[in-house]
Design a protein around this motif. Structure first.
Motif, mmCIF file in Angstrom:
data_model
loop_
_atom_site.group_PDB
_atom_site.id
_atom_site.type_symbol
_atom_site.label_atom_id
_atom_site.label_comp_id
_atom_site.label_asym_id
_atom_site.label_seq_id
_atom_site.Cartn_x
_atom_site.Cartn_y
_atom_site.Cartn_z
ATOM 1 N N GLY A 110 -8.309 14.038 10.000
ATOM 2 C CA GLY A 110 -7.445 13.111 10.718
ATOM 3 C C GLY A 110 -6.283 12.579 9.728
ATOM 4 O O GLY A 110 -5.765 13.059 9.136
ATOM 5 N N TYR A 111 -5.672 11.410 10.228
ATOM 6 C CA TYR A 111 -4.662 10.750 9.616
ATOM 7 C C TYR A 111 -4.759 9.736 8.760
ATOM 8 O O TYR A 111 -5.651 8.859 8.928
ATOM 9 N N SER A 112 -4.129 9.630 7.644
ATOM 10 C CA SER A 112 -3.979 8.672 6.734
ATOM 11 C C SER A 112 -2.787 7.905 6.582
ATOM 12 O O SER A 112 -1.668 8.552 6.481
ATOM 13 N N TYR A 113 -3.098 6.387 6.362
ATOM 14 C CA TYR A 113 -1.924 5.529 6.181
ATOM 15 C C TYR A 113 -2.313 4.944 4.779
ATOM 16 O O TYR A 113 -3.075 4.204 4.606
ATOM 17 N N LEU A 173 2.771 6.126 2.767
ATOM 18 C CA LEU A 173 2.932 7.675 2.902
ATOM 19 C C LEU A 173 1.899 7.945 4.134
ATOM 20 O O LEU A 173 0.831 7.616 4.009
ATOM 21 N N HIS A 174 2.683 8.805 5.003
ATOM 22 C CA HIS A 174 1.919 9.278 6.329
ATOM 23 C C HIS A 174 1.187 10.335 5.922
ATOM 24 O O HIS A 174 1.973 11.526 5.955
ATOM 25 N N THR A 175 -0.077 10.623 6.111
ATOM 26 C CA THR A 175 -0.612 11.836 5.508
ATOM 27 C C THR A 175 -1.746 12.312 6.369
ATOM 28 O O THR A 175 -1.941 11.618 7.316
ATOM 29 N N TYR A 176 -2.756 13.009 5.666
ATOM 30 C CA TYR A 176 -3.857 13.388 6.496
ATOM 31 C C TYR A 176 -4.987 13.724 5.502
ATOM 32 O O TYR A 176 -4.813 13.545 4.201
#
Length: 220
Positions: free
Chosen positions: A29-32, A49-52
């Motif tokens: 999924g997505y991590s903020y 940082l928009h990551t996964y």
């Protein structure tokens, strides 16, 4: 002999019951992710940082209402910190330079889950993060959209400036369909001081939100 056979049969049946209470799965999924720096009476929260994240899990159902869950995930975390120029006439003052820090992290979340309904559960636990490597790269906000990487700015290894352990307690919720497909969300509050050479009470923490999807195999 009959007693031994009876004991063996009970043991096999017990093992089968236990096996049905264990479910394995995969999730992504997505991590903020953000960084927070404190020191000398000042506090700064980085740009996100928009990551996964991606990895696997195992869930052990204790009863209809309670379960324990362990996971092994990989996620690049971090944030984008403002860079203050020492000289007011430094061009970077007008370019709004930021230091993008990326922490390549192995996450080991352990949680206790309570099932409100058969498919809906809430959880609480701790995320044990191990920073495998860390990089920093400078970029500038020109007010024209995405950050622009500064010419001549190479990605620098900053692992020796950070502590390896990134501990983050978390709260979360999960909804699972009958076919094993599930959706979950968590807020992880960073409590470990990541700054290895902290002076004057300086503290650097990493908190992150995770929203994702996964699938569980097995079960009743």
């Amino acid at each position: 002999m009959k007693k031994l056979l009876l004991i063996a049969a009970v043991a096999v049946l017990g093992a089968n019951v236990n096996a049905q209470e264990v479910r394995f799965g995969a999730k992504a999924g997505y991590s903020y992710s953000t960084l927070k720096a404190k020191g000398d009476g000042h506090s700064e929260t980085s740009d996100p940082l928009h990551t996964y994240y991606i990895g696997g899990l195992v869930e052990y159902k204790l009863s209809d209402k309670f379960a324990l869950q362990g996971e092994l995930l990989y996620s690049p975390l971090g944030g984008k910190m403002n860079v203050e120029a020492a000289d007011p006439e430094d061009p970077t003052t007008f370019l709004n330079v930021k230091a993008k820090q990326t922490y390549h992290t192995l996450l080991i979340p352990i949680s206790a889950k309570y099932f409100i309904t058969e498919g809906l559960s809430v959880s609480a636990g701790a995320n044990v993060g191990l920073i495998l490597s860390a990089k920093q790269k400078y970029s500038a906000d020109l007010g024209l959209g995405p950050l622009v990487e500064l010419e001549g700015s190479d990605e620098v290894d900053i692992k020796d400036q950070l502590n390896t352990l990134n501990l983050a307690p978390f709260l979360g919720a999960e909804y699972m369909l009958e076919n094993g497909l599930f959706f979950d969300a968590r807020y992880n509050l960073g409590v470990s001081n990541l700054a290895k050479h902290a002076e004057g009470g300086y503290k650097l923490t990493n908190s992150f939100i995770q929203v994702g999807v996964g699938f569980k195999f097995g079960g009743n």
